[in-house]
Motif scaffolding. Structure first.
Motif, PDB file in Angstrom:
ATOM      1  N   ASP A   1     -58.314  29.886  -3.625  1.00  0.00           N
ATOM      2  CA  ASP A   1     -58.166  31.339  -3.602  1.00  0.00           C
ATOM      3  C   ASP A   1     -57.096  31.729  -4.617  1.00  0.00           C
ATOM      4  O   ASP A   1     -55.915  31.460  -4.424  1.00  0.00           O
ATOM      5  CB  ASP A   1     -57.776  31.787  -2.191  1.00  0.00           C
ATOM      6  CG  ASP A   1     -57.571  33.293  -2.086  1.00  0.00           C
ATOM      7  OD1 ASP A   1     -57.635  34.001  -3.118  1.00  0.00           O
ATOM      8  OD2 ASP A   1     -57.337  33.760  -0.962  1.00  0.00           O
ATOM      9  N   HIS A   2     -57.507  32.388  -5.684  1.00  0.00           N
ATOM     10  CA  HIS A   2     -56.557  32.737  -6.742  1.00  0.00           C
ATOM     11  C   HIS A   2     -55.450  33.658  -6.230  1.00  0.00           C
ATOM     12  O   HIS A   2     -54.348  33.688  -6.791  1.00  0.00           O
ATOM     13  CB  HIS A   2     -57.310  33.409  -7.899  1.00  0.00           C
ATOM     14  CG  HIS A   2     -56.542  33.432  -9.182  1.00  0.00           C
ATOM     15  ND1 HIS A   2     -56.121  32.286  -9.834  1.00  0.00           N
ATOM     16  CD2 HIS A   2     -56.094  34.467  -9.942  1.00  0.00           C
ATOM     17  CE1 HIS A   2     -55.472  32.606 -10.926  1.00  0.00           C
ATOM     18  NE2 HIS A   2     -55.427  33.923 -11.017  1.00  0.00           N
ATOM     19  N   GLY A   3     -55.733  34.380  -5.155  1.00  0.00           N
ATOM     20  CA  GLY A   3     -54.724  35.261  -4.583  1.00  0.00           C
ATOM     21  C   GLY A   3     -53.522  34.525  -4.028  1.00  0.00           C
ATOM     22  O   GLY A   3     -52.436  35.105  -3.882  1.00  0.00           O
ATOM     23  N   VAL A   4     -53.673  33.235  -3.747  1.00  0.00           N
ATOM     24  CA  VAL A   4     -52.554  32.443  -3.240  1.00  0.00           C
ATOM     25  C   VAL A   4     -51.470  32.299  -4.314  1.00  0.00           C
ATOM     26  O   VAL A   4     -50.287  32.143  -3.998  1.00  0.00           O
ATOM     27  CB  VAL A   4     -53.042  31.067  -2.737  1.00  0.00           C
ATOM     28  CG1 VAL A   4     -51.877  30.183  -2.310  1.00  0.00           C
ATOM     29  CG2 VAL A   4     -53.990  31.251  -1.558  1.00  0.00           C
ATOM     30  N   CYS A   5     -51.852  32.399  -5.584  1.00  0.00           N
ATOM     31  CA  CYS A   5     -50.862  32.310  -6.661  1.00  0.00           C
ATOM     32  C   CYS A   5     -49.841  33.441  -6.562  1.00  0.00           C
ATOM     33  O   CYS A   5     -48.625  33.209  -6.642  1.00  0.00           O
ATOM     34  CB  CYS A   5     -51.550  32.342  -8.027  1.00  0.00           C
ATOM     35  SG  CYS A   5     -52.750  31.031  -8.280  1.00  0.00           S
TER      36      CYS A   5
ATOM     37  N   TYR B   1     -52.970  30.633   7.399  1.00  0.00           N
ATOM     38  CA  TYR B   1     -53.607  31.916   7.101  1.00  0.00           C
ATOM     39  C   TYR B   1     -54.071  31.998   5.652  1.00  0.00           C
ATOM     40  O   TYR B   1     -54.982  32.769   5.335  1.00  0.00           O
ATOM     41  CB  TYR B   1     -52.709  33.099   7.485  1.00  0.00           C
ATOM     42  CG  TYR B   1     -51.325  33.142   6.856  1.00  0.00           C
ATOM     43  CD1 TYR B   1     -51.137  33.478   5.522  1.00  0.00           C
ATOM     44  CD2 TYR B   1     -50.189  32.876   7.624  1.00  0.00           C
ATOM     45  CE1 TYR B   1     -49.866  33.537   4.955  1.00  0.00           C
ATOM     46  CE2 TYR B   1     -48.916  32.925   7.062  1.00  0.00           C
ATOM     47  CZ  TYR B   1     -48.764  33.256   5.733  1.00  0.00           C
ATOM     48  OH  TYR B   1     -47.503  33.326   5.166  1.00  0.00           O
ATOM     49  N   TRP B   2     -53.475  31.231   4.756  1.00  0.00           N
ATOM     50  CA  TRP B   2     -53.991  31.153   3.380  1.00  0.00           C
ATOM     51  C   TRP B   2     -55.061  30.085   3.252  1.00  0.00           C
ATOM     52  O   TRP B   2     -56.012  30.244   2.482  1.00  0.00           O
ATOM     53  CB  TRP B   2     -52.866  30.918   2.376  1.00  0.00           C
ATOM     54  CG  TRP B   2     -52.116  32.173   2.044  1.00  0.00           C
ATOM     55  CD1 TRP B   2     -50.795  32.431   2.235  1.00  0.00           C
ATOM     56  CD2 TRP B   2     -52.673  33.365   1.473  1.00  0.00           C
ATOM     57  NE1 TRP B   2     -50.475  33.709   1.829  1.00  0.00           N
ATOM     58  CE2 TRP B   2     -51.607  34.299   1.358  1.00  0.00           C
ATOM     59  CE3 TRP B   2     -53.949  33.742   1.065  1.00  0.00           C
ATOM     60  CZ2 TRP B   2     -51.806  35.587   0.842  1.00  0.00           C
ATOM     61  CZ3 TRP B   2     -54.147  35.028   0.550  1.00  0.00           C
ATOM     62  CH2 TRP B   2     -53.080  35.927   0.440  1.00  0.00           C
ATOM     63  N   GLU B   3     -54.943  29.000   3.999  1.00  0.00           N
ATOM     64  CA  GLU B   3     -56.019  28.006   3.979  1.00  0.00           C
ATOM     65  C   GLU B   3     -57.315  28.616   4.482  1.00  0.00           C
ATOM     66  O   GLU B   3     -58.413  28.282   4.009  1.00  0.00           O
ATOM     67  CB  GLU B   3     -55.632  26.791   4.828  1.00  0.00           C
ATOM     68  CG  GLU B   3     -56.660  25.673   4.837  1.00  0.00           C
ATOM     69  CD  GLU B   3     -56.994  25.159   3.450  1.00  0.00           C
ATOM     70  OE1 GLU B   3     -58.170  24.791   3.241  1.00  0.00           O
ATOM     71  OE2 GLU B   3     -56.111  25.128   2.564  1.00  0.00           O
ATOM     72  N   ASP B   4     -57.214  29.565   5.403  1.00  0.00           N
ATOM     73  CA  ASP B   4     -58.403  30.233   5.934  1.00  0.00           C
ATOM     74  C   ASP B   4     -59.163  31.007   4.869  1.00  0.00           C
ATOM     75  O   ASP B   4     -60.372  31.238   5.008  1.00  0.00           O
ATOM     76  CB  ASP B   4     -58.019  31.186   7.074  1.00  0.00           C
ATOM     77  CG  ASP B   4     -57.592  30.463   8.342  1.00  0.00           C
ATOM     78  OD1 ASP B   4     -57.945  29.277   8.495  1.00  0.00           O
ATOM     79  OD2 ASP B   4     -56.895  31.085   9.176  1.00  0.00           O
TER      80      ASP B   4
ATOM     81  N   HIS C   1     -44.560  35.738  -4.392  1.00  0.00           N
ATOM     82  CA  HIS C   1     -43.838  36.559  -3.406  1.00  0.00           C
ATOM     83  C   HIS C   1     -42.934  35.692  -2.546  1.00  0.00           C
ATOM     84  O   HIS C   1     -41.757  36.033  -2.315  1.00  0.00           O
ATOM     85  CB  HIS C   1     -44.835  37.314  -2.535  1.00  0.00           C
ATOM     86  CG  HIS C   1     -44.217  37.974  -1.334  1.00  0.00           C
ATOM     87  ND1 HIS C   1     -43.371  39.057  -1.425  1.00  0.00           N
ATOM     88  CD2 HIS C   1     -44.297  37.677  -0.009  1.00  0.00           C
ATOM     89  CE1 HIS C   1     -42.962  39.411  -0.224  1.00  0.00           C
ATOM     90  NE2 HIS C   1     -43.511  38.585   0.656  1.00  0.00           N
ATOM     91  N   PHE C   2     -43.468  34.575  -2.067  1.00  0.00           N
ATOM     92  CA  PHE C   2     -42.671  33.632  -1.276  1.00  0.00           C
ATOM     93  C   PHE C   2     -41.456  33.166  -2.068  1.00  0.00           C
ATOM     94  O   PHE C   2     -40.328  33.123  -1.543  1.00  0.00           O
ATOM     95  CB  PHE C   2     -43.561  32.455  -0.875  1.00  0.00           C
ATOM     96  CG  PHE C   2     -42.836  31.249  -0.343  1.00  0.00           C
ATOM     97  CD1 PHE C   2     -41.985  31.342   0.746  1.00  0.00           C
ATOM     98  CD2 PHE C   2     -43.027  30.001  -0.926  1.00  0.00           C
ATOM     99  CE1 PHE C   2     -41.325  30.215   1.245  1.00  0.00           C
ATOM    100  CE2 PHE C   2     -42.378  28.873  -0.441  1.00  0.00           C
ATOM    101  CZ  PHE C   2     -41.522  28.986   0.646  1.00  0.00           C
ATOM    102  N   ALA C   3     -41.666  32.836  -3.338  1.00  0.00           N
ATOM    103  CA  ALA C   3     -40.555  32.390  -4.181  1.00  0.00           C
ATOM    104  C   ALA C   3     -39.488  33.470  -4.287  1.00  0.00           C
ATOM    105  O   ALA C   3     -38.287  33.183  -4.180  1.00  0.00           O
ATOM    106  CB  ALA C   3     -41.075  32.012  -5.569  1.00  0.00           C
TER     107      ALA C   3
ATOM    108  N   GLU D   1     -49.865  39.461   4.565  1.00  0.00           N
ATOM    109  CA  GLU D   1     -49.225  40.677   4.060  1.00  0.00           C
ATOM    110  C   GLU D   1     -47.841  40.409   3.500  1.00  0.00           C
ATOM    111  O   GLU D   1     -47.256  41.276   2.842  1.00  0.00           O
ATOM    112  CB  GLU D   1     -49.145  41.727   5.172  1.00  0.00           C
ATOM    113  CG  GLU D   1     -50.504  42.310   5.585  1.00  0.00           C
ATOM    114  CD  GLU D   1     -51.385  41.307   6.314  1.00  0.00           C
ATOM    115  OE1 GLU D   1     -52.619  41.307   6.068  1.00  0.00           O
ATOM    116  OE2 GLU D   1     -50.844  40.507   7.123  1.00  0.00           O
ATOM    117  N   GLY D   2     -47.308  39.243   3.763  1.00  0.00           N
ATOM    118  CA  GLY D   2     -46.024  38.855   3.187  1.00  0.00           C
ATOM    119  C   GLY D   2     -44.807  39.213   4.011  1.00  0.00           C
ATOM    120  O   GLY D   2     -43.675  39.182   3.506  1.00  0.00           O
ATOM    121  N   ASP D   3     -45.008  39.535   5.293  1.00  0.00           N
ATOM    122  CA  ASP D   3     -43.874  39.899   6.138  1.00  0.00           C
ATOM    123  C   ASP D   3     -42.969  38.686   6.361  1.00  0.00           C
ATOM    124  O   ASP D   3     -43.436  37.555   6.549  1.00  0.00           O
ATOM    125  CB  ASP D   3     -44.366  40.429   7.489  1.00  0.00           C
ATOM    126  CG  ASP D   3     -45.140  41.735   7.349  1.00  0.00           C
ATOM    127  OD1 ASP D   3     -44.830  42.503   6.413  1.00  0.00           O
ATOM    128  OD2 ASP D   3     -46.063  41.978   8.159  1.00  0.00           O
TER     129      ASP D   3
END
Length: 462
Positions: A126-130, A117-120, A135-137, A80-82
């Protein structure tokens, strides 16, 4: 060389330790190494608790910059990006300490430690990791932007993608060309999204990408060898650097792959983002060149030496190229060729092709060392660094815009599948006796090099 950046480099997983402290969640490397019962970086160099000591030693060693990475699973808690505020606080303290000692931070967003949690969900498949990376950046730019001038999106996309999805010796340990292509595309698209966030956010400074640079030489100048060299260059370099700097994947590479594999995952609207949001500079990590010949026979073999026993490595890609060893060259116990001319030639080639500033963001030699002595007399490292800095200075003299040199590594650390046995540091870390730090002879030599602005380097033509 008044404004030249001289320093050492590390990576979060390889040096921080504190793998589950202060809200940090599991990374893909944590899970993989624990599940496989392999030597891990749970403690590593304990930089998380000793960063002030380490940065002070950088200052005392004359260094004016420190290249390090931020741990995504230390900063972002979940899909969720918390945000983990304790992770933010740690890096703010680290950055403040850099500035206290007059050390310029050179900060990498991603150095391989994807949150589990993203490797899972498939990791870089998973294109959603992009979007998650973007967001992380943004979280990092927002929280650390006032303390950082030099940003890097990714460290060595080629290395972690190829080893993880094609060779299979890094997590997720796959052997699949199609998945390698998808992961490579997603990583380069994510890098462009990181640049997009940086540009549109109006943050200060510069943003680049760091590449595991392998300049390509051929065994002769025949047409067949030239084709093999182009294939090797596309495999090793061009899909990262062309895409990040020029905004385009190599068309001949895509055309060739499209004959045997599905490229429908490549989207026109995403290619437009890649084209528009290119980097300001490139960081080149140089350890060795590749000497290649045309493919002759046999199935693809990509074997890397993780034991330190000479002769275990082999690189052959069926119908593309074969890598060979120069009988006149010296090699380390891990089969890495010691060839400083490759750095000089590679820097000149990269600058001519891309015309952007270049930083040598990693360069070093890994060896077994006895660190129980009062001081490690690593004359071999001094010789190695002297010859490679000489190569860099030759390339500068010939017109290449090179603005920094970072030794790998600032201090001894965990070296992925090579564990703690393979040592690169300017400072010895005694992993068996309280993680005591002791500067090696190379630490003091490097200080003299920096103080002299490189003038004490033994210069020669290569």
């Amino acid at each position: 060389m008044d404004k030249f950046l001289w320093g050492g480099a590390t990576a979060s997983y390889q040096c921080e330790g504190a793998w589950d402290e202060d809200g940090k969640v599991e990374s893909m490397w944590d899970r993989y190494l624990h599940d496989e019962n392999l030597e891990n970086g749970d403690v590593a160099s304990d930089h998380y608790h000793r960063f002030e000591e380490d940065i002070r030693m950088m200052k005392e060693g004359g260094q004016n910059s420190y290249r390090f990475s931020l741990s995504w699973p230390r900063i972002i808690r979940n899909r969720e990006g918390d945000v983990n505020e304790k992770g933010i606080a740690f890096y703010k303290k680290l950055l403040a300490t850099c500035h206290e000692y007059g050390i310029e931070p050179f900060v990498t967003l991603y150095h391989w430690d994807l949150p589990q949690y993203w490797e899972d969900t498939g990791g870089w498949l998973d294109h959603g990791v992009c979007d998650a990376f973007a967001h992380f950046a943004k979280v990092c730019f927002d929280n650390f932007g006032d303390q950082v001038t030099y940003w890097t999106t990714f460290n060595e996309p080629k290395w972690f993608v190829v080893n993880g999805y094609f060779i299979g010796n890094y997590p997720p340990c796959l052997h699949d060309v199609q998945k390698t292509m998808i992961a490579a595309y997603n990583v380069m698209y994510a890098s462009a999204l990181g640049v997009k966030v940086f540009r549109e956010g109006g943050y200060k400074g510069e943003i680049g990408v760091v590449h595991s640079y392998t300049p390509i030489d051929g065994v002769d100048d025949t047409i067949e060898t030239q084709i093999a060299m182009r294939n090797a260059d596309n495999y090793s370099n061009n899909w990262v650097l062309d895409t990040a700097v020029l905004g385009e994947f190599p068309i001949d590479l895509i055309t060739r792959l499209s004959k045997d594999y599905d490229i429908s995952f490549i989207k026109a609207e995403e290619l437009r983002i890649i084209k528009k949001f290119t980097v300001d500079y490139i960081g080149l990590n140089y350890y060795a060149r590749a000497l290649v010949k045309p493919y002759t026979t046999g199935e693809t073999q990509l074997i890397f030496n993780h034991t330190g026993k000479k002769g275990e490595s082999k690189i052959l890609i069926k119908n593309w190229f074969e890598q060979v060893k120069d009988p006149n060259s010296e090699f380390t116990q891990w089969d890495t060729e010691i060839y400083p001319k490759g750095l000089q030639d590679g820097l000149l080639k990269a600058y001519k092709k891309y015309n952007v500033p270049i930083y040598v963001t990693e360069n070093g030699v890994g060896v077994r060392e006895d660190v129980s002595v009062d001081q490690v007399n690593d004359d071999y490292r001094i010789s190695f660094m002297n010859d490679h800095i000489n190569a860099l200075m030759n390339a500068r003299d010939m017109g290449a815009d090179i603005r920094g040199y970072y030794a790998w590594s600032s201090f001894d650390l965990y070296s992925w599948k090579n564990g703690h046995e393979k040592r690169y540091g300017l400072v010895a870390v005694d992993f068996k006796n309280g993680l005591v730090r002791k500067p090696k002879a190379s630490y003091y030599w490097f200080k003299d090099v920096i103080t002299s602005k490189g003038e004490i380097i033994k210069r020669r033509e290569l």
